[in-house]
Design a protein around this motif. Structure first.
Motif, PDB file in Angstrom:
ATOM      1  N   PHE A  90      39.912  40.943  47.893  1.00 29.01           N
ATOM      2  CA  PHE A  90      40.608  40.544  48.689  1.00 29.01           C
ATOM      3  C   PHE A  90      42.171  41.065  48.165  1.00 29.01           C
ATOM      4  CE2 PHE A  90      36.736  37.472  49.297  1.00 29.01           C
ATOM      5  CZ  PHE A  90      35.919  39.015  50.574  1.00 29.01           C
ATOM      6  N   PHE A  91      42.513  41.787  48.740  1.00 28.84           N
ATOM      7  CA  PHE A  91      44.216  41.398  48.843  1.00 28.84           C
ATOM      8  C   PHE A  91      44.223  39.979  49.735  1.00 28.84           C
ATOM      9  CE2 PHE A  91      47.935  43.202  50.794  1.00 28.84           C
ATOM     10  CZ  PHE A  91      48.701  43.491  49.523  1.00 28.84           C
ATOM     11  N   MET A 109      45.739  38.511  45.255  1.00 28.30           N
ATOM     12  CA  MET A 109      44.463  39.594  45.240  1.00 28.30           C
ATOM     13  C   MET A 109      42.990  38.672  43.934  1.00 28.30           C
ATOM     14  SD  MET A 109      44.535  42.820  45.650  1.00 28.30           S
ATOM     15  CE  MET A 109      43.529  43.922  44.575  1.00 28.30           C
ATOM     16  N   ILE A 110      42.166  38.409  44.397  1.00 33.53           N
ATOM     17  CA  ILE A 110      40.997  37.327  44.289  1.00 33.53           C
ATOM     18  C   ILE A 110      39.612  38.041  44.736  1.00 33.53           C
ATOM     19  CG2 ILE A 110      41.773  36.227  46.486  1.00 33.53           C
ATOM     20  CD1 ILE A 110      40.406  33.457  44.565  1.00 33.53           C
ATOM     21  N   THR A 111      38.837  37.900  44.071  1.00 37.79           N
ATOM     22  CA  THR A 111      37.480  38.389  44.014  1.00 37.79           C
ATOM     23  C   THR A 111      36.426  36.670  43.748  1.00 37.79           C
ATOM     24  OG1 THR A 111      35.181  39.291  44.120  1.00 37.79           O
ATOM     25  CG2 THR A 111      36.741  38.929  42.208  1.00 37.79           C
ATOM     26  N   ALA A 112      35.156  36.565  44.392  1.00 42.29           N
ATOM     27  CA  ALA A 112      34.205  35.358  43.409  1.00 42.29           C
ATOM     28  C   ALA A 112      33.608  36.489  42.826  1.00 42.29           C
ATOM     29  CB  ALA A 112      34.049  35.162  45.332  1.00 42.29           C
ATOM     30  N   PHE A 113      32.749  37.785  42.860  1.00 43.25           N
ATOM     31  CA  PHE A 113      32.194  38.021  42.172  1.00 43.25           C
ATOM     32  C   PHE A 113      32.237  37.945  40.963  1.00 43.25           C
ATOM     33  CE2 PHE A 113      31.555  40.646  45.311  1.00 43.25           C
ATOM     34  CZ  PHE A 113      30.783  42.122  45.414  1.00 43.25           C
ATOM     35  N   ARG A 114      30.935  37.312  40.042  1.00 38.92           N
ATOM     36  CA  ARG A 114      30.539  36.866  38.750  1.00 38.92           C
ATOM     37  C   ARG A 114      29.733  37.872  38.783  1.00 38.92           C
ATOM     38  NH1 ARG A 114      34.847  35.715  34.877  1.00 38.92           N
ATOM     39  NH2 ARG A 114      32.937  34.717  33.814  1.00 38.92           N
ATOM     40  N   ASP A 170      37.395  26.936  41.367  1.00 44.26           N
ATOM     41  CA  ASP A 170      36.636  27.343  42.298  1.00 44.26           C
ATOM     42  C   ASP A 170      35.106  28.121  42.110  1.00 44.26           C
ATOM     43  OD1 ASP A 170      37.947  24.972  42.807  1.00 44.26           O
ATOM     44  OD2 ASP A 170      38.373  25.296  44.980  1.00 44.26           O
ATOM     45  N   TRP A 171      35.811  28.861  42.203  1.00 44.17           N
ATOM     46  CA  TRP A 171      34.483  30.282  42.352  1.00 44.17           C
ATOM     47  C   TRP A 171      34.333  31.087  40.338  1.00 44.17           C
ATOM     48  CZ3 TRP A 171      31.613  30.869  45.549  1.00 44.17           C
ATOM     49  CH2 TRP A 171      32.089  30.193  46.765  1.00 44.17           C
ATOM     50  N   TYR A 172      35.145  30.302  39.088  1.00 42.22           N
ATOM     51  CA  TYR A 172      34.869  30.428  38.122  1.00 42.22           C
ATOM     52  C   TYR A 172      35.531  32.067  38.022  1.00 42.22           C
ATOM     53  CZ  TYR A 172      31.484  26.990  38.292  1.00 42.22           C
ATOM     54  OH  TYR A 172      31.456  25.885  38.432  1.00 42.22           O
ATOM     55  N   GLN A 173      36.268  32.229  38.349  1.00 42.90           N
ATOM     56  CA  GLN A 173      37.221  33.493  38.250  1.00 42.90           C
ATOM     57  C   GLN A 173      37.999  33.343  36.951  1.00 42.90           C
ATOM     58  OE1 GLN A 173      36.714  36.228  40.123  1.00 42.90           O
ATOM     59  NE2 GLN A 173      34.771  35.447  40.208  1.00 42.90           N
ATOM     60  N   ASP A 174      38.014  34.900  35.896  1.00 45.26           N
ATOM     61  CA  ASP A 174      39.210  35.109  34.584  1.00 45.26           C
ATOM     62  C   ASP A 174      40.654  34.951  35.010  1.00 45.26           C
ATOM     63  OD1 ASP A 174      36.182  35.129  32.786  1.00 45.26           O
ATOM     64  OD2 ASP A 174      36.528  36.924  33.276  1.00 45.26           O
ATOM     65  N   SER A 175      40.848  35.204  35.906  1.00 48.12           N
ATOM     66  CA  SER A 175      41.929  35.526  36.397  1.00 48.12           C
ATOM     67  C   SER A 175      42.218  35.750  38.457  1.00 48.12           C
ATOM     68  CB  SER A 175      42.943  36.752  35.889  1.00 48.12           C
ATOM     69  OG  SER A 175      42.526  37.839  35.865  1.00 48.12           O
ATOM     70  N   VAL A 176      43.494  35.982  38.857  1.00 49.76           N
ATOM     71  CA  VAL A 176      44.000  35.970  40.026  1.00 49.76           C
ATOM     72  C   VAL A 176      44.748  36.713  39.669  1.00 49.76           C
ATOM     73  CG1 VAL A 176      42.311  34.154  40.715  1.00 49.76           C
ATOM     74  CG2 VAL A 176      44.925  33.740  40.725  1.00 49.76           C
TER      75      VAL A 176
END
Length: 129
Positions: free
Chosen positions: A91-92, A27-32, A112-118
């Protein structure tokens, strides 16, 4: 009798579980809400920018993986004074070809998308990371 939304939700969850049992998933997103620039200064990511960022991430991942769009909630910047719950398109991701590269790819995409976690879940739903 069940409402059609319950049936759809149960079917969708069952299908996601089946994918988790048969393939590596994530699970991942690019939202910030914001990112830090090269000077370490906070830069706001606008409501208009987030869908565009997510479209770019989806295009990147869709080259190798099966993507299902889900609505997620997350505590952004957890354990900081800026912590807040946010709703975001997530996204799943399913490694349907069993390439073995999903963990590496989503980890790099998270950076790359500055996420806290995936979230990465090994085939068989073992060891979610």
């Amino acid at each position: 009798m069940k409402d059609y939304r319950e049936v759809v939700n149960e079917s969708s969850l069952s299908r996601m579980r089946q994918h988790m049992m048969e393939h590596d998933t994530a699970m991942i997103t690019a939202f910030r809400g914001f990112i830090k620039d090269e000077n370490g200064e906070k830069v706001t990511v606008t409501r208009k920018q987030n869908p565009k960022r997510n479209s770019q991430l989806k295009a990147q991942l869709s080259k190798k993986y099966n993507i299902t769009v889900v609505q997620g909630k997350y505590i952004e910047d957890y354990s900081t004074p800026d912590a807040k719950e946010v709703g975001e398109v997530t996204f799943f991701v399913v490694d349907q070809d069993d390439t073995g590269n999903l963990q590496k790819d989503v980890t790099q995409a998270g950076i790359d998308w500055y996420q806290d976690s995936v979230l990465y879940v090994e085939k068989g739903a073992k060891n979610g990371k």
